[in-house]
Design an enzyme around this catalytic site. Structure first.
Site, PDB file in Angstrom:
ATOM      1  N   ASP A  51       0.843  -1.207   0.000  1.00  0.00           N
ATOM      2  CA  ASP A  51       0.000   0.000   0.000  1.00  0.00           C
ATOM      3  C   ASP A  51       0.875   1.253   0.000  1.00  0.00           C
ATOM      4  O   ASP A  51       0.367   2.377  -0.055  1.00  0.00           O
ATOM      5  CB  ASP A  51      -1.000  -0.006   1.156  1.00  0.00           C
ATOM      6  CG  ASP A  51      -0.336  -0.056   2.521  1.00  0.00           C
ATOM      7  OD1 ASP A  51       0.902  -0.180   2.594  1.00  0.00           O
ATOM      8  OD2 ASP A  51      -1.072   0.016   3.528  1.00  0.00           O
ATOM      9  N   SER A  52       2.209   1.051   0.002  1.00  0.00           N
ATOM     10  CA  SER A  52       3.128   2.177  -0.244  1.00  0.00           C
ATOM     11  C   SER A  52       2.906   2.743  -1.639  1.00  0.00           C
ATOM     12  O   SER A  52       3.400   3.826  -1.953  1.00  0.00           O
ATOM     13  CB  SER A  52       4.589   1.724  -0.075  1.00  0.00           C
ATOM     14  OG  SER A  52       4.829   0.524  -0.792  1.00  0.00           O
ATOM     15  N   ASP A  90      -1.150  -6.029  -0.297  1.00  0.00           N
ATOM     16  CA  ASP A  90      -1.570  -5.434   0.976  1.00  0.00           C
ATOM     17  C   ASP A  90      -3.073  -5.212   1.014  1.00  0.00           C
ATOM     18  O   ASP A  90      -3.661  -4.726   0.030  1.00  0.00           O
ATOM     19  CB  ASP A  90      -0.900  -4.050   1.138  1.00  0.00           C
ATOM     20  CG  ASP A  90       0.336  -4.095   2.004  1.00  0.00           C
ATOM     21  OD1 ASP A  90       0.481  -5.041   2.813  1.00  0.00           O
ATOM     22  OD2 ASP A  90       1.171  -3.174   1.869  1.00  0.00           O
ATOM     23  N   LYS A 120      -1.386  -9.280   2.822  1.00  0.00           N
ATOM     24  CA  LYS A 120      -0.667  -8.840   4.026  1.00  0.00           C
ATOM     25  C   LYS A 120      -1.557  -7.854   4.757  1.00  0.00           C
ATOM     26  O   LYS A 120      -2.273  -7.068   4.115  1.00  0.00           O
ATOM     27  CB  LYS A 120       0.663  -8.189   3.642  1.00  0.00           C
ATOM     28  CG  LYS A 120       1.411  -7.598   4.856  1.00  0.00           C
ATOM     29  CD  LYS A 120       2.861  -7.276   4.560  1.00  0.00           C
ATOM     30  CE  LYS A 120       3.114  -5.945   3.915  1.00  0.00           C
ATOM     31  NZ  LYS A 120       2.573  -4.764   4.628  1.00  0.00           N
ATOM     32  N   GLU A 122      -1.690  -5.337   8.596  1.00  0.00           N
ATOM     33  CA  GLU A 122      -0.897  -4.782   9.702  1.00  0.00           C
ATOM     34  C   GLU A 122      -1.603  -4.995  11.035  1.00  0.00           C
ATOM     35  O   GLU A 122      -2.823  -4.923  11.111  1.00  0.00           O
ATOM     36  CB  GLU A 122      -0.699  -3.273   9.481  1.00  0.00           C
ATOM     37  CG  GLU A 122       0.077  -2.943   8.227  1.00  0.00           C
ATOM     38  CD  GLU A 122       0.297  -1.438   8.031  1.00  0.00           C
ATOM     39  OE1 GLU A 122      -0.083  -0.636   8.930  1.00  0.00           O
ATOM     40  OE2 GLU A 122       0.838  -1.064   6.984  1.00  0.00           O
ATOM     41  N   GLU A 189       8.985  -4.102  10.567  1.00  0.00           N
ATOM     42  CA  GLU A 189       9.460  -2.834  10.007  1.00  0.00           C
ATOM     43  C   GLU A 189      10.070  -1.947  11.085  1.00  0.00           C
ATOM     44  O   GLU A 189       9.444  -1.682  12.119  1.00  0.00           O
ATOM     45  CB  GLU A 189       8.284  -2.112   9.308  1.00  0.00           C
ATOM     46  CG  GLU A 189       8.683  -0.790   8.673  1.00  0.00           C
ATOM     47  CD  GLU A 189       7.696  -0.252   7.659  1.00  0.00           C
ATOM     48  OE1 GLU A 189       6.722  -0.956   7.312  1.00  0.00           O
ATOM     49  OE2 GLU A 189       7.895   0.894   7.211  1.00  0.00           O
TER      50      GLU A 189
HETATM   51  O1  KIV Z   1       3.525  -1.151   1.662  1.00  0.00           O
HETATM   52  C1  KIV Z   1       4.731  -1.500   1.727  1.00  0.00           C
HETATM   53  O2  KIV Z   1       5.561  -1.173   0.873  1.00  0.00           O
HETATM   54  C2  KIV Z   1       5.142  -2.314   2.867  1.00  0.00           C
HETATM   55  C3  KIV Z   1       6.604  -2.593   3.013  1.00  0.00           C
HETATM   56  C4  KIV Z   1       7.265  -1.397   3.584  1.00  0.00           C
HETATM   57  C5  KIV Z   1       6.855  -3.789   3.812  1.00  0.00           C
HETATM   58  O3  KIV Z   1       4.334  -2.712   3.635  1.00  0.00           O
END
Ligand code: KIV
Length: 271
Positions: A51-52, A90, A120, A122, A189
């Protein structure tokens, strides 16, 4: 084995056996077809459709604004490129925190509509029920502890997490809970390297770090940081392998100059 080729696909089981054999796992983020294709050709083990994307693709300050539809679009593009690597997407902010049914529905949408191989999410204890429900539906789940950017307004800063004993204990406990809930892997992280080592040693499942030191089972970086496309982000954990910002800037300036000077296109570059 993929139905489309003879390339042997990396699976969650491959990652587990890599950990068991002490072989490090390589993971990078990607958000589009062309970059994912290069990473897959290079032999990356895992691509994370992070989600980055909210930051590096859409230009938002945080990861919070990106939507489930947008994550699905990015994951679809990446999946089309990948023959070998495992692709994890994510679950974005707001798509799973409500309750475990919402989490399952979001995970099912990502899996059905993008073809990703897992999701993924969090968080620790608060997401355990959701992890169990998603895993129960047959979807591999990667956990994410330490600095969890979807909670940035709770933390108030992107500083290193779990430096104090109390937070480190909570992290260790959360890692245990996520593993027991069925996570196949865990991202850590921005935490002290000693804590990363302890978690990786305690966990049976692979632990992949970003700013979690060298003793974890694998490493992940955001592709824009690793390739030097972002230039104003320089945390200590980042190793840049290219200065693509400089390269692309120079190439673009050369192109502009060639057009202005009527040098491009030349006789051989036209019909
Ligand atoms: O969204 C992302 O890029 C991440 C990484 C920093 C692990 O969750």
């Amino acid at each position: 084995m993929s139905v489309h080729s003879d390339v042997k696909r990396v699976t969650t089981h491959t990652l587990q056996s890599m950990k068991d054999k002490g072989e490090k796992i390589s993971m990078l983020t990607a958000y589009d077809y062309s970059m994912a294709r290069i990473f897959d050709d290079a032999g990356i083990d895992v691509i994370l459709v992070g989600d980055s994307a909210s930051n590096v693709m859409a230009g938002h300050e945080t990861t919070l604004p990106i939507t489930l539809d947008q994550m699905i679009y990015h994951a679809q593009s990446v999946i089309r490129a990948c023959q070998r690597c495992l692709v994890i997407a994510d679950l974005p902010f707001g798509s799973y925190q409500g309750n475990s049914k919402e989490a399952l529905n979001s995970a099912i949408r990502i899996m059905k509509e993008s073809g990703a191989h897992g999701v993924k999410l969090e968080g620790g204890e608060e997401v355990v029920e959701s992890v169990k429900r998603i895993v129960g539906a047959g979807v591999p789940v990667m956990g994410h502890l330490g600095l969890t950017p979807q909670s940035i307004y709770k933390f108030g800063t992107y500083a290193v997490r779990a430096k104090e004993e109390e937070e480190a204990e909570i992290l260790l406990h959360s890692a245990d809970l996520l593993q027991a809930a069925g996570c196949f892997s865990l991202v850590l992280e921005k935490i002290p390297a000693t804590l990363g080592k302890t978690v990786a040693e305690n966990m049976k499942i692979p632990v992949i770090g970003i700013g979690a030191g060298r003793h974890v089972d694998g490493q992940v970086l955001v592709m824009h940081d690793m390739l030097g496309i972002t230039k104003d982000f320089s945390p200590r954990f980042l190793r840049r392998y290219l200065d693509l910002y400089g390269e692309i800037l120079g190439a673009t300036r050369n192109y502009i100059k060639d057009v202005k000077d009527k040098d491009f296109p030349n006789d051989r570059e036209q019909y």
